[in-house]
Scaffold this active site. Structure first.
Site, PDB file in Angstrom:
ATOM      1  N   CYS A  45       0.822  -1.212   0.000  1.00 11.54           N
ATOM      2  CA  CYS A  45       0.000   0.000   0.000  1.00 11.54           C
ATOM      3  C   CYS A  45       0.859   1.265   0.000  1.00 11.54           C
ATOM      4  O   CYS A  45       1.681   1.454   0.894  1.00 11.54           O
ATOM      5  CB  CYS A  45      -0.900  -0.004   1.229  1.00 11.54           C
ATOM      6  SG  CYS A  45      -1.794   1.537   1.490  1.00 11.54           S
ATOM      7  N   TYR A 223      -5.425   5.401  -8.991  1.00  8.91           N
ATOM      8  CA  TYR A 223      -6.554   4.584  -8.534  1.00  8.91           C
ATOM      9  C   TYR A 223      -7.836   4.966  -9.275  1.00  8.91           C
ATOM     10  O   TYR A 223      -8.639   4.100  -9.650  1.00  8.91           O
ATOM     11  CB  TYR A 223      -6.744   4.736  -7.021  1.00  8.91           C
ATOM     12  CG  TYR A 223      -5.754   3.943  -6.218  1.00  8.91           C
ATOM     13  CD1 TYR A 223      -6.078   2.684  -5.729  1.00  8.91           C
ATOM     14  CD2 TYR A 223      -4.484   4.437  -5.952  1.00  8.91           C
ATOM     15  CE1 TYR A 223      -5.167   1.932  -5.000  1.00  8.91           C
ATOM     16  CE2 TYR A 223      -3.548   3.693  -5.231  1.00  8.91           C
ATOM     17  CZ  TYR A 223      -3.909   2.446  -4.755  1.00  8.91           C
ATOM     18  OH  TYR A 223      -3.001   1.701  -4.037  1.00  8.91           O
TER      19      TYR A 223
END
Length: 369
Positions: A45, A223
């Site tokens: 992440c 994203y």
């Protein structure tokens, strides 16, 4: 991607973090102390990666421990690996919690290895993930429910945990790195502390301004591109990402040319070659975690393939390699195995067969290429 990640028009919507407390000597509850606070992270992440880099840069590895979730995000969220008492004692004896990444070994490699035969339920301790020595949680969700039994949103990393009160201090990465940088833990760092301030007052407004457009258009932009659920939104978002990469490239090109006119050697230039000012700042940390993932993952997995960093952005590419090869806090918190396996195995809607591409090769090029 679950529909809860998208709005009705198919665009990606990022969740707002619920826990947003700080740690300070003046705080009525969360006061600085050595060993009291713990980071729960995913090495895949980029938001969690920010906190690991900052923790390492500030010399806080002996002050705040780390646990790493498994790289595979399944339908129940992030999970820890099981551990027996012998493993717990070994980790404590060898100070694995206090390493830059909680004992994960693959961060010492500069390239990912073919992992086609590794199943998603692989449980290689200190390779696929670590365990939670504090609450013996099986899932990250266990910690969220311990902090708030009524919690009803996604279970995200990073988490800054208070081991004394057994609750979450913050799950907002931008806030966590400001807390770590604030100096409240410096007196506990001992010989590790280097007095680095990632947000010096004279650069703070410039850092905040840079962060604001980088976050929306690059950090989150990849994203919004990768999780877009129709072509119109995808095309708008991918063009926007590259327009803002062009903007970063222009900034770094100008900085390089100014520095090159002042200093003769490349080493002298690189020691001052940063996005804001002539010192390493939070702006570099926050941009790095997206850029280091760009060629290995975002180009193919999120369809950000109008160009690559290594072939289309020479000044960003030099900046990236400078941080990776010249700063251990960046290099030894970057795990290409976790990064590639997580994205390609966890997003079944994007990559239903779960095949992890072998390239690019290498994951990151040498500084002198």
């Amino acid at each position: 991607m679950s529909k809860q990640w998208a709005s009705s028009d198919g665009s990606f919507k990022r969740q707002v973090s619920k826990f947003q407390e700080i740690i300070s000597a003046d705080h009525p509850i969360f006061k600085p102390a050595k060993g009291r606070y713990w980071l729960y992270v995913s090495l895949a992440c980029p938001w969690a990666h920010r906190t690991l880099i900052t923790r390492a840069l500030k010399g806080l590895t002996s002050v705040i421990g780390v646990s790493v979730v498994h790289w595979h995000l399944d339908t129940k969220g992030w999970r820890f690996l099981p551990a027996d008492e012998g493993s717990l004692e070994k980790a404590k004896r060898e100070n694995l919690y206090k390493s830059k990444v909680g004992g994960i070994r693959s961060t010492l490699s500069d390239k990912s290895s073919p992992e086609g035969d590794i199943p998603n339920d692989s449980a290689r301790l200190f390779v696929d993930g670590t365990f939670d020595p504090n609450e013996r949680a099986q899932r990250l969700s266990d910690l969220y429910y311990k902090a708030d039994p009524e919690y009803n949103a996604r279970f995200t990393v990073p988490v800054l945990w208070d081991t004394k009160l057994k609750t979450i201090v913050s799950n907002e990465s931008a806030q966590i790195i400001r807390v770590l940088n604030s100096g409240v833990f410096d007196k506990f760092a001992g010989d590790e502390t280097i007095g680095l301030d990632l947000v010096p007052s004279e650069l703070e407004s410039q850092i905040d301004e840079f962060n604001s457009w980088v976050y929306d258009n690059i950090n989150n932009g990849v994203y919004k591109t990768g999780f877009a659920e129709n072509a119109e939104i995808y095309e708008k978002e991918v063009v926007n990402v590259f327009q803002h990469l062009d903007k970063v490239e222009a900034i770094l090109k100008q900085r390089y040319e100014v520095l090159k006119s002042r200093y003769q050697s490349l080493d002298e230039v690189l020691s001052r070659y940063f996005t804001v000012g002539e010192q390493l700042t939070e702006a570099d940390v926050r941009l790095y975690t997206t850029i280091v993932r760009f060629d290995p993952v975002y180009v193919q997995h999120f369809k950000c393939n109008l160009n690559s960093i290594r072939d289309g952005y020479p000044f960003i590419h030099l900046w990236l390699r400078n941080l990776y090869w010249n700063y251990d806090a960046f290099r030894y918190t970057t795990d290409f195995d976790h990064i590639k396996l997580h994205y390609t195995r966890s997003h079944s809607r994007i990559n239903p067969l779960g095949i992890t591409p072998l390239g690019p090769s290498p994951d990151i090029r040498s500084l002198r290429d």
